[in-house]
Enzyme design. Sequence first.
Site, PDB file in Angstrom:
ATOM      1  N   GLU A   1     -86.229  28.740-106.730  1.00  0.00           N
ATOM      2  CA  GLU A   1     -86.236  30.164-107.085  1.00  0.00           C
ATOM      3  C   GLU A   1     -84.837  30.468-107.591  1.00  0.00           C
ATOM      4  OE1 GLU A   1     -88.815  32.094-106.996  1.00  0.00           O
ATOM      5  OE2 GLU A   1     -90.194  30.940-105.774  1.00  0.00           O
TER       6      GLU A   1
ATOM      7  N   GLU B   1     -76.685  35.554-116.873  1.00  0.00           N
ATOM      8  CA  GLU B   1     -76.904  36.358-115.662  1.00  0.00           C
ATOM      9  C   GLU B   1     -75.549  36.855-115.146  1.00  0.00           C
ATOM     10  OE1 GLU B   1     -78.078  34.409-111.956  1.00  0.00           O
ATOM     11  OE2 GLU B   1     -79.598  35.960-111.688  1.00  0.00           O
TER      12      GLU B   1
ATOM     13  N   LYS C   1     -80.200  26.688 -94.343  1.00  0.00           N
ATOM     14  CA  LYS C   1     -78.762  26.832 -94.568  1.00  0.00           C
ATOM     15  C   LYS C   1     -78.515  28.128 -95.329  1.00  0.00           C
ATOM     16  CE  LYS C   1     -75.990  25.822 -97.712  1.00  0.00           C
ATOM     17  NZ  LYS C   1     -75.282  27.102 -97.639  1.00  0.00           N
TER      18      LYS C   1
HETATM   19  P1  NAD Z   1     -75.647  29.576-105.335  1.00  0.00           P
HETATM   20  O1  NAD Z   1     -76.512  28.664-106.114  1.00  0.00           O
HETATM   21  O2  NAD Z   1     -74.189  29.476-105.535  1.00  0.00           O
HETATM   22  O3  NAD Z   1     -75.895  29.363-103.771  1.00  0.00           O
HETATM   23  C1  NAD Z   1     -77.184  29.539-103.184  1.00  0.00           C
HETATM   24  C2  NAD Z   1     -77.258  28.710-101.917  1.00  0.00           C
HETATM   25  O4  NAD Z   1     -77.286  27.344-102.304  1.00  0.00           O
HETATM   26  C3  NAD Z   1     -76.050  28.841-101.000  1.00  0.00           C
HETATM   27  O5  NAD Z   1     -76.511  28.714 -99.665  1.00  0.00           O
HETATM   28  C4  NAD Z   1     -75.176  27.663-101.413  1.00  0.00           C
HETATM   29  O6  NAD Z   1     -74.308  27.262-100.376  1.00  0.00           O
HETATM   30  C5  NAD Z   1     -76.226  26.614-101.724  1.00  0.00           C
HETATM   31  N1  NAD Z   1     -75.872  25.619-102.737  1.00  0.00           N
HETATM   32  C6  NAD Z   1     -75.223  25.814-103.907  1.00  0.00           C
HETATM   33  N2  NAD Z   1     -75.144  24.662-104.606  1.00  0.00           N
HETATM   34  C7  NAD Z   1     -75.797  23.717-103.868  1.00  0.00           C
HETATM   35  C8  NAD Z   1     -76.081  22.329-104.051  1.00  0.00           C
HETATM   36  N3  NAD Z   1     -75.667  21.676-105.137  1.00  0.00           N
HETATM   37  N4  NAD Z   1     -76.788  21.698-103.107  1.00  0.00           N
HETATM   38  C9  NAD Z   1     -77.223  22.355-102.011  1.00  0.00           C
HETATM   39  N5  NAD Z   1     -76.965  23.652-101.763  1.00  0.00           N
HETATM   40  C10 NAD Z   1     -76.259  24.328-102.685  1.00  0.00           C
HETATM   41  O7  NAD Z   1     -76.173  31.056-105.620  1.00  0.00           O
HETATM   42  P2  NAD Z   1     -75.549  32.428-105.083  1.00  0.00           P
HETATM   43  O8  NAD Z   1     -74.451  32.813-106.024  1.00  0.00           O
HETATM   44  O9  NAD Z   1     -75.266  32.366-103.636  1.00  0.00           O
HETATM   45  O10 NAD Z   1     -76.796  33.416-105.248  1.00  0.00           O
HETATM   46  C11 NAD Z   1     -77.041  34.134-106.385  1.00  0.00           C
HETATM   47  C12 NAD Z   1     -78.011  33.403-107.294  1.00  0.00           C
HETATM   48  O11 NAD Z   1     -79.265  33.243-106.624  1.00  0.00           O
HETATM   49  C13 NAD Z   1     -78.329  34.179-108.546  1.00  0.00           C
HETATM   50  O12 NAD Z   1     -78.381  33.300-109.648  1.00  0.00           O
HETATM   51  C14 NAD Z   1     -79.710  34.758-108.257  1.00  0.00           C
HETATM   52  O13 NAD Z   1     -80.437  35.093-109.409  1.00  0.00           O
HETATM   53  C15 NAD Z   1     -80.322  33.672-107.475  1.00  0.00           C
HETATM   54  N6  NAD Z   1     -81.466  34.170-106.673  1.00  0.00           N
HETATM   55  C16 NAD Z   1     -82.742  33.858-107.040  1.00  0.00           C
HETATM   56  C17 NAD Z   1     -83.823  34.369-106.326  1.00  0.00           C
HETATM   57  C18 NAD Z   1     -85.240  34.061-106.721  1.00  0.00           C
HETATM   58  O14 NAD Z   1     -86.139  34.289-105.904  1.00  0.00           O
HETATM   59  N7  NAD Z   1     -85.501  33.555-107.912  1.00  0.00           N
HETATM   60  C19 NAD Z   1     -83.596  35.178-105.214  1.00  0.00           C
HETATM   61  C20 NAD Z   1     -82.295  35.475-104.873  1.00  0.00           C
HETATM   62  C21 NAD Z   1     -81.239  34.961-105.606  1.00  0.00           C
END
Ligand code: NAD
Length: 477
Positions: free
Chosen positions: A246, A382, A172
């Site tokens: 991650e 962050e 997804k």
């Molecule tokens: P987000 O958590 O809002 O969303 C990430 C993904 O998860 C999206 O596809 C979203 O639709 C889904 N999602 C969100 N909440 C969910 C839930 N409760 N259940 C299932 N799916 C859910 O994050 P974002 O704002 O899209 O991305 C940025 C974040 O991702 C930052 O915090 C960044 O540091 C982190 N990130 C981490 C890594 C790593 O490898 N550690 C890599 C890239 C990004």
Amino acid sequence: MGPSCSSGGVGSAPSSDQRITVRSAATEEVIGSVPEATEADVDRAVAAARRAFDDPHGWSTWEPEDRAKALRRLADELDQRAEATVHAVSSQNGMPITIARAFETSYPSATLRYFADLVSAQPVEETRPGFFVASTTVRRTPIGVVAGIVPWNVPQSLTMSKLAAGNTIVLKPSPETVLDAFILADAVEAAGIPEGVVSILPGGRELGAYLVSHPGVNKVAFTGSTAGGRAVATACAQLLRPVSLELGGKSAAIILDDADLDLQRIGQNLFNATLAHTGQVCFLGTRILAPRSRYGEVIDVLEALIESTPLGDPLDDTTLLGPLASRAQQQRVADYIDVGIAEGARVVTGGPGRPEGRERGHFVRPTLFADVENSARVAQEEIFGPVLTVIGYHDDAEAAQIASDSQYGLGGTVWSSNPERAMGVARAVETGTIGINGYIPDLGAPFGGVKGSGYGKEWGPEGLAAYQQLKSIYHFE
Ligand code: NAD
């Protein structure tokens, strides 16, 4: 308009009439739309993944060498679509196109080829001498159906590491980065990967939550925010479902007092480690720790770095700082710039408002804050944008202590002309990964965080192991 829509691997399009509209991060104009997947689509995709996994002659039973060949074919198919992919990624989330070429095309295909080599060299079974039994055969098998939830910042790179171990996968992607996910689906089909092995379902967090808890899923791989990871881990705990997380970061770039600060020599590495993708990468070292003895010099170098880095249209080859991925992200970063000012940080460059001449698009002014305490919100939370905070320290031990004083622990860097001294500081910082005089996560080594940055590893043999399960078979004679 964007590419035509199909659903990869499942064999039919999502059933919903709802569409996800994708806008350019730079112009805010509509650049495409895709059908939004529904819970019924998740059911169908998981069922297809289950069938593909359980098929007695299917993907999970293929000889590792045959799977490796398929992964290499997929890498070739992705290479052929490289320019379409980087164009889609840059247009959607504003990633400067030269950076997208590295993150979104070189990385994914290199990852596939790396795992292809690793899988084909790894014996499925190995027999060890026993202690209480004659011997034990340890057998490695894929886990089953993996739900992969990925964010918008580096969608393709993060997707690849989840495809390789023989599992079937339901992905997804974020609603903000669905156009390139369809290019991936197209490449999966062209590479001859069997139906059901990879399904891609565009949708928001509710759909993600439904997928995470789906009874047909065996493992969840979540990449995203720490808040999202917490919700996913809670759901998986109830189900006793393995999950790798991650998550976010707020890493430190520790500049030791013997560091080379000549921008001609270190500028590219310093940019990649602190500001790449306009600050929207999880591992960036956005807390800059500067020795008190060279504090002013560090500020001058960072100011020069930010001011000399070309900002503009992400599709322009010379651009290195672009717009942020969404209006919500732009607002979030703008709010943090206000927070920093309210907390008393000194704005060296940047500050509130838009960059000159950028009236449209999700642009913010890349901002450097000096005189920041490590306890400040802009040093602890962050921001996920081009905002650097500079914190002073007295000696190496204090630098490592400040670097570790964070709810996160994902990346980081140490800058020094003395490799042994740098190693000493690198060893002392509480983090999952750290670079010396630069930072790029390397495919051959485990990547992942500690503390609020999550658990589980991607990449390296440990990353493959995270998508395999082990069975011990005891022999009595
Ligand atoms: P987000 O958590 O809002 O969303 C990430 C993904 O998860 C999206 O596809 C979203 O639709 C889904 N999602 C969100 N909440 C969910 C839930 N409760 N259940 C299932 N799916 C859910 O994050 P974002 O704002 O899209 O991305 C940025 C974040 O991702 C930052 O915090 C960044 O540091 C982190 N990130 C981490 C890594 C790593 O490898 N550690 C890599 C890239 C990004």
